[in-house]
Design a protein around this motif. Structure first.
Motif, PDB file in Angstrom:
ATOM      1  N   ILE A  25      26.991  47.708  -8.182  1.00 29.39           N
ATOM      2  CA  ILE A  25      25.648  47.482  -7.651  1.00 29.39           C
ATOM      3  C   ILE A  25      25.661  46.902  -6.246  1.00 29.39           C
ATOM      4  O   ILE A  25      24.609  46.593  -5.697  1.00 29.39           O
ATOM      5  CB  ILE A  25      24.802  46.605  -8.594  1.00 29.39           C
ATOM      6  N   ASP A  26      26.850  46.742  -5.676  1.00 27.58           N
ATOM      7  CA  ASP A  26      26.999  46.282  -4.296  1.00 27.58           C
ATOM      8  C   ASP A  26      26.337  44.924  -4.060  1.00 27.58           C
ATOM      9  O   ASP A  26      25.570  44.736  -3.118  1.00 27.58           O
ATOM     10  CB  ASP A  26      26.459  47.329  -3.321  1.00 27.58           C
ATOM     11  N   ILE A  27      26.643  43.992  -4.958  1.00 26.75           N
ATOM     12  CA  ILE A  27      26.208  42.605  -4.825  1.00 26.75           C
ATOM     13  C   ILE A  27      27.459  41.749  -4.913  1.00 26.75           C
ATOM     14  O   ILE A  27      28.357  42.041  -5.715  1.00 26.75           O
ATOM     15  CB  ILE A  27      25.189  42.225  -5.925  1.00 26.75           C
ATOM     16  N   THR A  28      27.530  40.712  -4.098  1.00 29.02           N
ATOM     17  CA  THR A  28      28.752  39.924  -4.074  1.00 29.02           C
ATOM     18  C   THR A  28      29.041  39.287  -5.424  1.00 29.02           C
ATOM     19  O   THR A  28      28.128  38.946  -6.183  1.00 29.02           O
ATOM     20  CB  THR A  28      28.686  38.810  -3.010  1.00 29.02           C
ATOM     21  N   LEU A  29      30.315  39.135  -5.687  1.00 29.75           N
ATOM     22  CA  LEU A  29      30.765  38.492  -6.909  1.00 29.75           C
ATOM     23  C   LEU A  29      30.227  37.064  -6.980  1.00 29.75           C
ATOM     24  O   LEU A  29      29.830  36.592  -8.054  1.00 29.75           O
ATOM     25  CB  LEU A  29      32.297  38.507  -6.959  1.00 29.75           C
ATOM     26  N   ALA A  30      30.183  36.388  -5.849  1.00 29.85           N
ATOM     27  CA  ALA A  30      29.672  35.013  -5.814  1.00 29.85           C
ATOM     28  C   ALA A  30      28.208  34.946  -6.251  1.00 29.85           C
ATOM     29  O   ALA A  30      27.833  34.072  -7.043  1.00 29.85           O
ATOM     30  CB  ALA A  30      29.824  34.435  -4.415  1.00 29.85           C
ATOM     31  N   ASN A  31      27.389  35.875  -5.769  1.00 31.43           N
ATOM     32  CA  ASN A  31      25.970  35.876  -6.154  1.00 31.43           C
ATOM     33  C   ASN A  31      25.790  36.210  -7.629  1.00 31.43           C
ATOM     34  O   ASN A  31      24.946  35.616  -8.301  1.00 31.43           O
ATOM     35  CB  ASN A  31      25.172  36.834  -5.287  1.00 31.43           C
ATOM     36  N   LEU A  32      26.566  37.138  -8.138  1.00 31.01           N
ATOM     37  CA  LEU A  32      26.487  37.451  -9.567  1.00 31.01           C
ATOM     38  C   LEU A  32      26.960  36.279 -10.418  1.00 31.01           C
ATOM     39  O   LEU A  32      26.401  36.010 -11.481  1.00 31.01           O
ATOM     40  CB  LEU A  32      27.313  38.698  -9.900  1.00 31.01           C
ATOM     41  N   LYS A  41      18.134  30.179  -8.547  1.00 27.25           N
ATOM     42  CA  LYS A  41      16.742  29.720  -8.528  1.00 27.25           C
ATOM     43  C   LYS A  41      15.768  30.891  -8.484  1.00 27.25           C
ATOM     44  O   LYS A  41      14.587  30.717  -8.752  1.00 27.25           O
ATOM     45  CB  LYS A  41      16.499  28.810  -7.322  1.00 27.25           C
ATOM     46  N   ALA A  42      16.268  32.071  -8.130  1.00 31.37           N
ATOM     47  CA  ALA A  42      15.418  33.251  -8.013  1.00 31.37           C
ATOM     48  C   ALA A  42      16.295  34.494  -8.130  1.00 31.37           C
ATOM     49  O   ALA A  42      17.511  34.423  -7.979  1.00 31.37           O
ATOM     50  CB  ALA A  42      14.693  33.257  -6.667  1.00 31.37           C
ATOM     51  N   ILE A  43      15.636  35.617  -8.407  1.00 23.69           N
ATOM     52  CA  ILE A  43      16.327  36.909  -8.420  1.00 23.69           C
ATOM     53  C   ILE A  43      15.369  37.946  -7.846  1.00 23.69           C
ATOM     54  O   ILE A  43      14.181  37.973  -8.194  1.00 23.69           O
ATOM     55  CB  ILE A  43      16.808  37.296  -9.838  1.00 23.69           C
ATOM     56  N   ARG A  44      15.873  38.751  -6.963  1.00 24.54           N
ATOM     57  CA  ARG A  44      15.052  39.823  -6.379  1.00 24.54           C
ATOM     58  C   ARG A  44      14.852  40.924  -7.422  1.00 24.54           C
ATOM     59  O   ARG A  44      15.747  41.200  -8.220  1.00 24.54           O
ATOM     60  CB  ARG A  44      15.736  40.425  -5.159  1.00 24.54           C
ATOM     61  N   PHE A  45      13.691  41.536  -7.384  1.00 20.88           N
ATOM     62  CA  PHE A  45      13.432  42.644  -8.295  1.00 20.88           C
ATOM     63  C   PHE A  45      14.422  43.776  -8.074  1.00 20.88           C
ATOM     64  O   PHE A  45      14.836  44.439  -9.020  1.00 20.88           O
ATOM     65  CB  PHE A  45      11.994  43.164  -8.164  1.00 20.88           C
ATOM     66  N   SER A  46      14.828  43.991  -6.836  1.00 15.51           N
ATOM     67  CA  SER A  46      15.792  45.061  -6.559  1.00 15.51           C
ATOM     68  C   SER A  46      17.145  44.749  -7.209  1.00 15.51           C
ATOM     69  O   SER A  46      17.824  45.646  -7.705  1.00 15.51           O
ATOM     70  CB  SER A  46      15.953  45.274  -5.059  1.00 15.51           C
ATOM     71  N   THR A  47      17.528  43.472  -7.219  1.00 16.48           N
ATOM     72  CA  THR A  47      18.767  43.067  -7.883  1.00 16.48           C
ATOM     73  C   THR A  47      18.637  43.226  -9.388  1.00 16.48           C
ATOM     74  O   THR A  47      19.543  43.746 -10.049  1.00 16.48           O
ATOM     75  CB  THR A  47      19.104  41.601  -7.536  1.00 16.48           C
ATOM     76  N   LEU A  48      17.518  42.786  -9.926  1.00 21.84           N
ATOM     77  CA  LEU A  48      17.262  42.921 -11.364  1.00 21.84           C
ATOM     78  C   LEU A  48      17.291  44.390 -11.776  1.00 21.84           C
ATOM     79  O   LEU A  48      17.910  44.754 -12.780  1.00 21.84           O
ATOM     80  CB  LEU A  48      15.914  42.290 -11.700  1.00 21.84           C
ATOM     81  N   GLU A  49      16.675  45.238 -10.987  1.00 25.50           N
ATOM     82  CA  GLU A  49      16.663  46.669 -11.279  1.00 25.50           C
ATOM     83  C   GLU A  49      18.075  47.248 -11.241  1.00 25.50           C
ATOM     84  O   GLU A  49      18.467  48.028 -12.121  1.00 25.50           O
ATOM     85  CB  GLU A  49      15.765  47.413 -10.288  1.00 25.50           C
ATOM     86  N   ALA A  50      18.854  46.865 -10.243  1.00 25.43           N
ATOM     87  CA  ALA A  50      20.225  47.375 -10.120  1.00 25.43           C
ATOM     88  C   ALA A  50      21.084  46.942 -11.308  1.00 25.43           C
ATOM     89  O   ALA A  50      21.862  47.736 -11.845  1.00 25.43           O
ATOM     90  CB  ALA A  50      20.846  46.898  -8.812  1.00 25.43           C
ATOM     91  N   ILE A  51      20.951  45.697 -11.718  1.00 26.84           N
ATOM     92  CA  ILE A  51      21.714  45.209 -12.870  1.00 26.84           C
ATOM     93  C   ILE A  51      21.307  45.965 -14.129  1.00 26.84           C
ATOM     94  O   ILE A  51      22.155  46.412 -14.906  1.00 26.84           O
ATOM     95  CB  ILE A  51      21.513  43.690 -13.055  1.00 26.84           C
ATOM     96  N   CYS A  52      20.007  46.112 -14.332  1.00 24.31           N
ATOM     97  CA  CYS A  52      19.515  46.815 -15.520  1.00 24.31           C
ATOM     98  C   CYS A  52      19.960  48.275 -15.535  1.00 24.31           C
ATOM     99  O   CYS A  52      20.304  48.809 -16.592  1.00 24.31           O
ATOM    100  CB  CYS A  52      17.993  46.712 -15.609  1.00 24.31           C
ATOM    101  N   GLU A  53      19.975  48.903 -14.381  1.00 25.05           N
ATOM    102  CA  GLU A  53      20.426  50.294 -14.310  1.00 25.05           C
ATOM    103  C   GLU A  53      21.911  50.394 -14.638  1.00 25.05           C
ATOM    104  O   GLU A  53      22.333  51.248 -15.422  1.00 25.05           O
ATOM    105  CB  GLU A  53      20.143  50.869 -12.922  1.00 25.05           C
ATOM    106  N   ALA A  54      22.704  49.505 -14.068  1.00 21.91           N
ATOM    107  CA  ALA A  54      24.158  49.546 -14.292  1.00 21.91           C
ATOM    108  C   ALA A  54      24.530  49.213 -15.730  1.00 21.91           C
ATOM    109  O   ALA A  54      25.499  49.754 -16.269  1.00 21.91           O
ATOM    110  CB  ALA A  54      24.859  48.584 -13.338  1.00 21.91           C
ATOM    111  N   LEU A  55      23.753  48.331 -16.356  1.00 24.53           N
ATOM    112  CA  LEU A  55      24.065  47.916 -17.730  1.00 24.53           C
ATOM    113  C   LEU A  55      23.233  48.646 -18.775  1.00 24.53           C
ATOM    114  O   LEU A  55      23.343  48.362 -19.970  1.00 24.53           O
ATOM    115  CB  LEU A  55      23.859  46.398 -17.873  1.00 24.53           C
ATOM    116  N   ASP A  56      22.384  49.570 -18.314  1.00 26.77           N
ATOM    117  CA  ASP A  56      21.513  50.332 -19.208  1.00 26.77           C
ATOM    118  C   ASP A  56      20.745  49.394 -20.137  1.00 26.77           C
ATOM    119  O   ASP A  56      20.856  49.462 -21.364  1.00 26.77           O
ATOM    120  CB  ASP A  56      22.317  51.357 -20.008  1.00 26.77           C
ATOM    121  N   CYS A  57      19.982  48.489 -19.509  1.00 26.12           N
ATOM    122  CA  CYS A  57      19.217  47.518 -20.285  1.00 26.12           C
ATOM    123  C   CYS A  57      17.843  47.311 -19.657  1.00 26.12           C
ATOM    124  O   CYS A  57      17.552  47.861 -18.592  1.00 26.12           O
ATOM    125  CB  CYS A  57      19.973  46.188 -20.360  1.00 26.12           C
ATOM    126  N   GLN A  58      17.038  46.517 -20.304  1.00 25.71           N
ATOM    127  CA  GLN A  58      15.726  46.133 -19.808  1.00 25.71           C
ATOM    128  C   GLN A  58      15.802  44.699 -19.293  1.00 25.71           C
ATOM    129  O   GLN A  58      16.674  43.926 -19.721  1.00 25.71           O
ATOM    130  CB  GLN A  58      14.688  46.219 -20.937  1.00 25.71           C
TER     131      GLN A  58
END
Length: 73
Positions: A25-32, A41-58
């Motif tokens: 998902i092209d996000i740094t290991l440190a941020n994950l 303290k927060a998560i961007r919707f684009s990050t949430l979407e990328a994680i959900c897509e990669a893990l096939d989850c909601q």
């Protein structure tokens, strides 16, 4: 905070490492890692979407609310 991040559980269920997810998902290991440990303290919707897509989850599979963990402010 009463929000629980279930990233570790999802990664285990998908037999995927945090490093592999980071590269997918092209996000740094440190941020994950910050997200995984619940220190974010927060998560961007684009990050949430990328994680959900990669893990096939909601989003609800990744985040949960546990009232017993709520701050007593």
């Amino acid at each position: 905070m009463a929000i629980v991040v279930r990233l570790d559980d999802l990664l285990h269920a998908r037999r995927m490492t945090l490093t592999e997810l980071s590269s997918r998902i092209d996000i740094t290991l440190a941020n994950l890692s910050i997200l995984k440990t619940g220190k974010a303290k927060a998560i961007r919707f684009s990050t949430l979407e990328a994680i959900c897509e990669a893990l096939d989850c909601q989003p609800g599979d990744l985040l949960a609310r546990d009232p017993s963990l709520a701050d007593d402010d």
